[in-house]
Design an enzyme around this catalytic site. Structure first.
Site, PDB file in Angstrom:
ATOM      1  N   ASP A 407      -5.469   7.329 -12.197  1.00  0.00           N
ATOM      2  CA  ASP A 407      -4.668   6.490 -12.823  1.00  0.00           C
ATOM      3  C   ASP A 407      -3.321   6.288 -11.892  1.00  0.00           C
ATOM      4  O   ASP A 407      -2.711   5.181 -11.820  1.00  0.00           O
ATOM      5  CB  ASP A 407      -3.902   6.795 -14.111  1.00  0.00           C
ATOM      6  CG  ASP A 407      -5.228   6.823 -15.103  1.00  0.00           C
ATOM      7  OD1 ASP A 407      -6.267   6.250 -14.841  1.00  0.00           O
ATOM      8  OD2 ASP A 407      -5.084   7.557 -16.249  1.00  0.00           O
TER       9      ASP A 407
HETATM   10  P1  NAP Z   1      -6.629  11.035 -13.652  1.00  0.00           P
HETATM   11  O1  NAP Z   1      -6.386   9.623 -13.901  1.00  0.00           O
HETATM   12  O2  NAP Z   1      -6.892  11.562 -15.216  1.00  0.00           O
HETATM   13  O3  NAP Z   1      -8.031  11.163 -12.786  1.00  0.00           O
HETATM   14  C1  NAP Z   1      -8.439  12.346 -12.583  1.00  0.00           C
HETATM   15  C2  NAP Z   1      -9.740  11.863 -11.564  1.00  0.00           C
HETATM   16  O4  NAP Z   1     -10.249  13.224 -11.417  1.00  0.00           O
HETATM   17  C3  NAP Z   1     -10.897  11.456 -12.493  1.00  0.00           C
HETATM   18  O5  NAP Z   1     -11.267  10.106 -12.419  1.00  0.00           O
HETATM   19  C4  NAP Z   1     -11.989  12.250 -12.115  1.00  0.00           C
HETATM   20  O6  NAP Z   1     -13.202  11.364 -11.712  1.00  0.00           O
HETATM   21  C5  NAP Z   1     -11.600  13.168 -11.194  1.00  0.00           C
HETATM   22  N1  NAP Z   1     -12.047  14.486 -11.177  1.00  0.00           N
HETATM   23  C6  NAP Z   1     -12.280  15.595 -12.068  1.00  0.00           C
HETATM   24  N2  NAP Z   1     -12.685  16.355 -11.835  1.00  0.00           N
HETATM   25  C7  NAP Z   1     -12.963  16.454 -10.565  1.00  0.00           C
HETATM   26  C8  NAP Z   1     -13.229  17.411  -9.625  1.00  0.00           C
HETATM   27  N3  NAP Z   1     -13.742  18.585  -9.742  1.00  0.00           N
HETATM   28  N4  NAP Z   1     -13.414  17.143  -8.363  1.00  0.00           N
HETATM   29  C9  NAP Z   1     -12.850  16.012  -7.858  1.00  0.00           C
HETATM   30  N5  NAP Z   1     -12.476  14.947  -8.577  1.00  0.00           N
HETATM   31  C10 NAP Z   1     -12.554  15.429  -9.877  1.00  0.00           C
HETATM   32  O7  NAP Z   1      -5.666  11.776 -12.925  1.00  0.00           O
HETATM   33  P2  NAP Z   1      -4.298  11.403 -12.289  1.00  0.00           P
HETATM   34  O8  NAP Z   1      -4.392  10.315 -11.559  1.00  0.00           O
HETATM   35  O9  NAP Z   1      -3.575  12.749 -12.105  1.00  0.00           O
HETATM   36  O10 NAP Z   1      -3.260  10.767 -13.356  1.00  0.00           O
HETATM   37  C11 NAP Z   1      -2.796  11.555 -14.402  1.00  0.00           C
HETATM   38  C12 NAP Z   1      -2.969  10.968 -15.786  1.00  0.00           C
HETATM   39  O11 NAP Z   1      -2.764  11.587 -16.722  1.00  0.00           O
HETATM   40  C13 NAP Z   1      -2.031   9.512 -15.884  1.00  0.00           C
HETATM   41  O12 NAP Z   1      -2.677   8.758 -16.695  1.00  0.00           O
HETATM   42  C14 NAP Z   1      -0.790  10.307 -16.703  1.00  0.00           C
HETATM   43  O13 NAP Z   1      -0.275   9.120 -17.499  1.00  0.00           O
HETATM   44  C15 NAP Z   1      -1.690  11.248 -17.927  1.00  0.00           C
HETATM   45  N6  NAP Z   1      -0.628  12.068 -18.195  1.00  0.00           N
HETATM   46  C16 NAP Z   1       0.013  13.023 -17.473  1.00  0.00           C
HETATM   47  C17 NAP Z   1       0.746  13.961 -18.039  1.00  0.00           C
HETATM   48  C18 NAP Z   1       1.778  14.906 -17.068  1.00  0.00           C
HETATM   49  O14 NAP Z   1       2.730  15.404 -17.667  1.00  0.00           O
HETATM   50  N7  NAP Z   1       1.469  14.971 -15.770  1.00  0.00           N
HETATM   51  C19 NAP Z   1       0.892  13.874 -19.519  1.00  0.00           C
HETATM   52  C20 NAP Z   1       0.280  13.157 -20.155  1.00  0.00           C
HETATM   53  C21 NAP Z   1      -0.736  12.388 -19.635  1.00  0.00           C
HETATM   54  P3  NAP Z   1     -14.546  11.999 -11.575  1.00  0.00           P
HETATM   55  O15 NAP Z   1     -15.026  12.265 -13.125  1.00  0.00           O
HETATM   56  O16 NAP Z   1     -15.415  10.767 -11.216  1.00  0.00           O
HETATM   57  O17 NAP Z   1     -14.701  13.126 -10.792  1.00  0.00           O
END
Ligand code: NAP
Length: 486
Positions: A407
């Site tokens: 994301d």
């Molecule tokens: P993300 O959008 O959740 O994407 C994580 C990606 O990691 C997934 O598409 C997944 O794809 C891949 N993945 C999972 N396990 C894996 C592994 N073992 N090896 C390789 N890839 C793997 O993560 P992000 O880009 O870090 O974004 C964070 C999201 O969380 C944002 O939308 C944010 O708004 C939300 N959020 C964050 C917080 C905070 O405080 N940080 C709090 C609330 C919400 P595959 O399944 O294809 O592997």
């Protein structure tokens, strides 16, 4: 007890409380930078120990009626400290990085519960408080109890114990009704305790009812919210806990509790607002919508195709690049690939490649998770850049390596008005000359939407677990006959 001993104990309590309060503030100040954060936590922890030690000085001032229970009470307090401290020590050492949000939820709930317990003791003991103190006690009790039960539900959702958001028909009206009922019982207790009205209900029964309703309110508020929104919800409850503790500090006339509560409350509030801003969502949107659970967003057909690539080939391409910017995401934490990542980075640096890390404020599942992950692997702080400091540099970057992030690099946030993440600031990796994305397959991210970045002409997908792929990249670059800098 000689009067001078009592006075000395009083002086000791005030001095220790103020010392503890100052240490909390100084510790928090040091936590603002990753370089000083560890020592900040230590300073605040010592402050907490000082505040706990000072609370034992209250034993010198207990009334004659309470004297017979003194030794038992001190023994019980020490036992509770040993059990609680022991569990916290053990869980703090063993918790997995990806389970940190659950742990924060639990500890936060305990804080709210402790504030509510203080309030319960004050209300049940009928210490002849005035109306203002009673109102403050009741407010702290309500907020603390909501934080306790809400945080426990948040923990259950994050831990997968509760998998589905549970919504009632007319949920918000029902929640409002429970809130009004709780407030009405609170008003009744205040009036009854102030002795200005005839009692309809024994006050202790009213106190139990009050806590029952407040705990139910925390559960009802949290159950409908999607599991993925729990980090923001925990941050809201963190602010609640701080407020409750501060209010009960006022009741107990403890400066340490008041300052600690207000600091935690303000920090929780700021964190909530910052997380909301980084996700381009309001707090109300988090609490009242079901975001991230089932996305209603219908993506149009994405132009382009996914182009898989072997990890070794991507690794070699980076070895011959001039500049590489690495974007870590939630998947890196899941794969625990930070150690291998830094090993790979050192190989690139030894070959003369300029390598930097770009961290999005909400990458991962809790604020600061990526910074902690990289610090754990030993990545120097001066290699880590926040979004606003590096975003303009992607245009001139040879390779952007996205590892388990989705994301936070989705260009739909800039272009697709119908997207749930539209308006969220993202890392502009799509502007790099070449993008490599490591992820296991076509899994979506937290927002549950497709990512146009992956279909771009300049993007190749390296499919596999992040740690395994990094190992393959290391082997490929090592195979070229280079070694990491000593
Ligand atoms: P993300 O959008 O959740 O994407 C994580 C990606 O990691 C997934 O598409 C997944 O794809 C891949 N993945 C999972 N396990 C894996 C592994 N073992 N090896 C390789 N890839 C793997 O993560 P992000 O880009 O870090 O974004 C964070 C999201 O969380 C944002 O939308 C944010 O708004 C939300 N959020 C964050 C917080 C905070 O405080 N940080 C709090 C609330 C919400 P595959 O399944 O294809 O592997």
């Amino acid at each position: 007890m000689p009067i001078f001993v009592l006075q000395l104990a009083q002086l000791g309590i005030v001095a220790a409380d103020l010392t503890a309060a100052l240490m909390f503030l100084y510790g928090l100040h040091r936590m603002a930078s990753p370089v000083t954060a560890a020592s900040g936590i230590f300073v605040a922890g010592v402050g907490m120990a000082v505040a706990i030690a000072a609370s034992f000085l209250h034993a010198f001032g207990v009334s004659a009626a309470a004297q017979p229970y003194l030794v038992t009470n001190i023994a019980l307090a020490l036992l509770a400290l040993c059990i609680g401290g022991g569990i916290a020590w053990w869980s703090g050492r063993t918790v997995a990085m990806t389970a940190m949000p659950q742990m924060v939820a639990l500890y936060n709930g305990m804080g709210g519960g402790a504030a509510a317990a203080i309030a319960a003791a004050e209300l049940l003991a009928d210490k002849g408080h005035g109306l203002t103190t009673l109102i403050v006690t009741l407010l702290g009790a309500l907020i603390g109890a909501v934080s306790l039960s809400g945080s426990l539900i948040a923990w259950a959702k994050l831990d997968g114990v509760i998998n589905q958001p549970l919504r009632l028909k007319g949920q918000q009206a029902f929640n409002a009704l429970v809130l009004v009922l709780t407030l009405a019982i609170g008003v009744y207790i205040a009036i009854a305790r102030a002795d200005t009205a005839p009692l309809l209900l024994a006050t202790p029964v009213a106190v139990y009812l009050f806590f029952g309703c407040a705990l139910a309110l925390g559960i009802l508020m949290t159950l409908p919210i999607g599991g993925a929104d729990m980090p923001v919800v925990i941050s809201i409850f963190n602010a609640f806990t701080g407020l409750a503790v501060g209010l009960e500090g006022f009741v107990l006339q403890s400066p340490a509790l008041m300052v600690a509560g207000m600091v935690v409350g303000a920090a929780g509030l700021l964190l909530t607002l910052l997380m909301g801003r980084a996700m381009n969502r309001s707090v109300a949107n988090v609490v009242f919508s079901n975001f991230g659970n089932v996305s209603k967003h219908k993506a149009g057909k994405i132009q382009g195709e996914l182009k898989p690539m072997q990890a070794g080939d991507a690794g070699i391409a980076m070895r011959y690049a001039t500049s590489v910017v690495i974007v870590p995401g939630y998947g890196l934490a899941v794969a625990q690939g930070q150690g291998k990542l830094f090993e790979f980075v050192k190989l690139l640096q030894a070959a003369g490649v300029s390598v930097r890390f770009a961290v999005h404020p909400v990458a991962g599942r809790m604020p600061g998770q990526m910074d902690v992950l990289l610090a754990e692997a030993g990545v120097p702080y001066d290699m880590i850049f926040q979004l606003e400091d590096i975003n303009d540099d992607f245009k001139t970057t040879d390779v952007a390596l996205v590892i388990g992030a989705n994301d936070v690099v989705n260009p739909a946030a800039r272009t697709d008005k119908a997207s749930p993440i539209f308006g969220m600031p993202i890392l502009n990796v799509d502007q790099a000359k070449q993008v490599f994305v490591i992820k296991r397959g076509e899994g979506k991210g937290y927002a549950g939407i497709a990512n146009t970045l992956f279909y771009g002409n300049n993007c190749n997908m390296v499919y596999g677990d992040a740690q395994t792929m990094l190992v393959q990249m290391i082997e490929a670059v090592r195979g070229l006959g280079l070694s990491a800098a000593a």
